[in-house]
Motif scaffolding. Structure first.
Motif, PDB file in Angstrom:
ATOM      1  N   HIS A  84       0.854  -1.199   0.000  1.00  0.00           N
ATOM      2  CA  HIS A  84       0.000   0.000   0.000  1.00  0.00           C
ATOM      3  C   HIS A  84       0.880   1.236   0.000  1.00  0.00           C
ATOM      4  CE1 HIS A  84      -2.973   2.736   2.247  1.00  0.00           C
ATOM      5  NE2 HIS A  84      -3.425   2.615   1.025  1.00  0.00           N
ATOM      6  N   LEU A  85       1.554   1.480   1.128  1.00  0.00           N
ATOM      7  CA  LEU A  85       2.430   2.654   1.172  1.00  0.00           C
ATOM      8  C   LEU A  85       3.787   2.374   1.809  1.00  0.00           C
ATOM      9  CD1 LEU A  85       0.046   5.657   1.851  1.00  0.00           C
ATOM     10  CD2 LEU A  85       1.557   5.344  -0.086  1.00  0.00           C
ATOM     11  N   GLY A  86       4.141   1.110   1.922  1.00  0.00           N
ATOM     12  CA  GLY A  86       5.524   0.813   2.270  1.00  0.00           C
ATOM     13  C   GLY A  86       5.876   0.607   3.727  1.00  0.00           C
ATOM     14  N   CYS A  87       4.909   0.536   4.632  1.00  0.00           N
ATOM     15  CA  CYS A  87       5.265   0.194   6.006  1.00  0.00           C
ATOM     16  C   CYS A  87       5.654  -1.282   6.056  1.00  0.00           C
ATOM     17  CB  CYS A  87       4.086   0.434   6.948  1.00  0.00           C
ATOM     18  SG  CYS A  87       3.643   2.160   7.079  1.00  0.00           S
ATOM     19  N   GLN A  88       6.331  -1.672   7.136  1.00  0.00           N
ATOM     20  CA  GLN A  88       6.717  -3.068   7.238  1.00  0.00           C
ATOM     21  C   GLN A  88       5.637  -3.844   7.973  1.00  0.00           C
ATOM     22  OE1 GLN A  88      10.859  -3.730   8.044  1.00  0.00           O
ATOM     23  NE2 GLN A  88      10.366  -5.516   9.274  1.00  0.00           N
ATOM     24  N   CYS A 100       0.155   0.392   9.549  1.00  0.00           N
ATOM     25  CA  CYS A 100      -0.168   1.758   9.142  1.00  0.00           C
ATOM     26  C   CYS A 100      -1.644   1.962   8.808  1.00  0.00           C
ATOM     27  CB  CYS A 100       0.720   2.175   7.977  1.00  0.00           C
ATOM     28  SG  CYS A 100       2.418   2.454   8.528  1.00  0.00           S
ATOM     29  N   HIS A 101      -2.191   1.103   7.914  1.00  0.00           N
ATOM     30  CA  HIS A 101      -3.610   1.279   7.595  1.00  0.00           C
ATOM     31  C   HIS A 101      -4.360  -0.033   7.641  1.00  0.00           C
ATOM     32  CE1 HIS A 101      -1.083   4.217   5.379  1.00  0.00           C
ATOM     33  NE2 HIS A 101      -1.792   5.045   6.109  1.00  0.00           N
ATOM     34  N   GLY A 102      -3.732  -1.049   8.262  1.00  0.00           N
ATOM     35  CA  GLY A 102      -4.464  -2.266   8.586  1.00  0.00           C
ATOM     36  C   GLY A 102      -4.647  -3.287   7.489  1.00  0.00           C
ATOM     37  N   SER A 103      -3.817  -3.295   6.455  1.00  0.00           N
ATOM     38  CA  SER A 103      -3.941  -4.348   5.443  1.00  0.00           C
ATOM     39  C   SER A 103      -3.570  -5.704   6.045  1.00  0.00           C
ATOM     40  CB  SER A 103      -3.024  -4.072   4.256  1.00  0.00           C
ATOM     41  OG  SER A 103      -3.485  -2.974   3.531  1.00  0.00           O
TER      42      SER A 103
ATOM     43  N   ILE B 165       7.758   7.237   5.907  1.00  0.00           N
ATOM     44  CA  ILE B 165       7.702   6.348   4.736  1.00  0.00           C
ATOM     45  C   ILE B 165       6.383   6.526   3.996  1.00  0.00           C
ATOM     46  CG2 ILE B 165       7.471   3.927   4.065  1.00  0.00           C
ATOM     47  CD1 ILE B 165       9.752   3.232   5.660  1.00  0.00           C
ATOM     48  N   THR B 166       5.270   6.488   4.724  1.00  0.00           N
ATOM     49  CA  THR B 166       3.983   6.599   4.021  1.00  0.00           C
ATOM     50  C   THR B 166       3.840   7.981   3.404  1.00  0.00           C
ATOM     51  OG1 THR B 166       2.979   7.124   6.135  1.00  0.00           O
ATOM     52  CG2 THR B 166       2.740   4.890   5.368  1.00  0.00           C
ATOM     53  N   THR B 173       3.007   8.095  -5.666  1.00  0.00           N
ATOM     54  CA  THR B 173       1.763   7.661  -6.310  1.00  0.00           C
ATOM     55  C   THR B 173       1.237   8.691  -7.303  1.00  0.00           C
ATOM     56  OG1 THR B 173       0.303   8.665  -4.670  1.00  0.00           O
ATOM     57  CG2 THR B 173       1.098   6.445  -4.197  1.00  0.00           C
ATOM     58  N   ILE B 174       1.823   9.893  -7.315  1.00  0.00           N
ATOM     59  CA  ILE B 174       1.343  10.915  -8.232  1.00  0.00           C
ATOM     60  C   ILE B 174       1.740  10.524  -9.651  1.00  0.00           C
ATOM     61  CG2 ILE B 174       1.486  13.361  -8.851  1.00  0.00           C
ATOM     62  CD1 ILE B 174       2.123  13.906  -5.899  1.00  0.00           C
TER      63      ILE B 174
END
Ligand code: FES
Lengths: 137, 368
Positions: A84-88, A100-103, B165-166, B173-174
């Motif tokens: 999603h956005l790269g957290c571990q 980070c967002h619960g995936s 990081i996020t 993503t842009i």
């Protein structure tokens, strides 16, 4: 073209040069800022003798960036970086959870629950001549 | 005897700055001179302006001074940054106080700027010739958010790695220019190991410089546009004016109150600090965005990073920017009145946006 007066022409040239130098300066600035001073990240990991990872083991590699899983499905490595956005993601008994967002991902890396849309990356693992496992990210 | 004369004149110069009964006869000091001789009383009422713009300037001053002091000890490299923050906080005499003041003034600045924005919309103060200045203010607001985020990252402790990081991966993503923006902001590589020097430079120079320029421009435009927004002279009901002295007195009072609030906050509620970041944080570390981005983090739980993390937040600022251009202009006699009917659409839009942001923030604080 014929009614372009001498003054008008000079004005055009001046404006053109101003804009051109502004564009060149900006382009140079962006290229200056765009340089990556860091060495390329490591993409090959020697995991040691394959016999170190018998059936039923799970081993974290490179600070947990990968997990090497050996179970009924076989031997495979999973990149724990969330797609999603790269957290571990954190490994649990039946998969991986992102802080980070619960995936949620299952033990093969497939998405069980979003927001991540793609499965976790599965780097290739091969046995070299010396009997060592080599992971290619 | 030159020395004696010098000392006497020094004393008299300084005493000229002190308030005296017959100030009127004296030439105003530099600080007084920054103000017009008299001001329409309507422009200087607390219950109209809330003093938000002026407070923001004062807070910026505090942030600037305490920030410079922190620079004497802060070490912008990934090995030592968090340790130098700990040194400032626990070893340097008054270091903790300086850091807390910097932190609290920055959080208050964010709030005060938001209040200022809402005030300007709710009192129809953005209309007509002031809408350019409204845009300048909006740009300042965005820069201040970025300054808060970069400052938060400079702690470089294990709490900031995931937000870093996020946040920076959102740039990637842009479409089309994402990777380019990322490498300009972060400098390539893994954010949690290589971004520090870039964030340091953005925080201290790359963002501060435009903030200083835009703030001065913003204040200049207020003055150029005829002071704080009030109806044109022929539509005014209140013609009273206050003197320069009175205006300065009110400002000093506000500065005192904010100063006391800041010192209380800084003395009793320490700025967050956590163990140094060593590589990526352990998995037990809770991944929570800084408070002003909790609403974005909440939306990101719903899916596509570009839509929820970039497009919607930017779209929201775009909506704010367009308010003075798309809605009918408020009636001139309504300028400077709270919640006039003639700019109801703008009030509704801003209230709805604010409520959504607050609701999302609340939602993100609920236990999962
Ligand atoms: S980064 Fe993993 S869910 Fe967003």
């Amino acid at each position: 073209m014929s009614d372009l007066s001498r003054n008008g022409f000079l004005k055009l040239v001046r404006g053109g040069f101003l804009w051109l130098s502004a564009a060149l300066g900006l382009g140079g600035l962006l290229r200056f800022l765009n340089y990556d001073p860091n060495p390329a990240p490591q993409s090959e990991f020697d995991l040691g003798p394959a016999t170190n990872f018998p059936l039923g083991t799970r081993t974290g590699i490179a600070d947990g960036q990968f997990v090497l899983i050996h179970d009924e499905l076989g031997l495979r490595a999973i990149n724990t970086t969330c797609t999603h956005l790269g957290c571990q993601t954190a490994p649990g008994p039946d998969g991986f959870t992102c802080p980070c967002h619960g995936s949620h991902f299952d033990l093969r890396g497939d998405v069980l629950q979003g927001p991540a849309a793609k499965a976790l990356n599965v780097p290739s693992v091969e046995l070299n001549d010396g009997g060592h496992l080599i992971l290619h990210d | 005897m030159y020395g004696g004369r010098f000392a006497r004149s020094l004393v008299s110069d300084f005493s000229a700055m002190l308030p005296t009964k017959n100030k009127k006869q004296m030439r105003p000091s530099f600080f007084h001179h920054l103000h017009p001789p008299t001001t329409p009383a309507a422009q200087a009422r607390w219950r109209y302006t809330l003093g938000a713009g002026g407070t923001a300037f004062f807070l910026m001053l505090i942030i600037g001074v305490t920030g410079i002091l922190e620079m004497f000890y802060y070490i912008p490299n990934s090995q030592e940054a968090a340790l130098s923050v700990q040194m400032i906080t626990y070893h340097v005499p008054f270091g903790g106080l300086i850091r807390n003041l910097h932190y609290w003034a920055a959080q208050l600045l964010l709030i005060v700027t938001a209040v200022h924005l809402v005030r300007v919309v709710f009192t129809a103060a953005y209309s007509r010739l002031r809408r350019f200045n409204y845009l300048l203010g909006l740009a300042l607001f965005i820069l201040i958010i970025l300054l808060d985020f970069t400052g938060y990252i400079l702690r470089w402790d294990e709490g900031v790695c995931w937000p870093l990081i996020t946040g920076t991966n959102l740039l990637k993503t842009i479409p089309l220019m994402g990777n380019y923006l990322y490498s300009i902001a972060v400098g390539g590589g893994e954010a949690c190991s290589s971004a520090l020097i870039r964030f340091y430079t953005w925080h201290i120079f790359g963002l501060v410089l435009p903030v200083v320029v835009l703030s001065i421009w913003h204040a200049f435009r207020v003055r150029r546009d005829g002071g704080i927004a009030v109806p044109p002279p022929d539509l005014r009901t209140d013609h009273s004016r206050i003197s320069r002295d009175e205006l300065v007195r009110r400002e000093v009072l506000a500065i005192l109150m904010i100063g006391i609030l800041l010192i209380l906050l800084a003395s009793f509620i320490p700025a967050p600090i956590a163990p140094a970041m060593m590589g990526k944080p352990g998995l037990r570390v809770e991944a929570r965005a800084p408070w002003f981005f909790l609403w974005v983090q909440q939306m990101l739980k719903w899916g596509d990073p570009f839509i929820f993390g970039v497009a919607i937040p930017l779209g929201l600022f775009a909506v704010l920017a367009f308010i003075p251009y798309i809605f009918p202009q408020p009636a001139e006699s309504d300028i400077g009145r709270w919640l006039p009917a003639s700019n109801r659409p703008a009030q509704i839009v801003v209230s709805v946006l604010a409520l959504i942001i607050l609701a999302l923030t609340g939602l993100s604080l609920l236990p999962a």
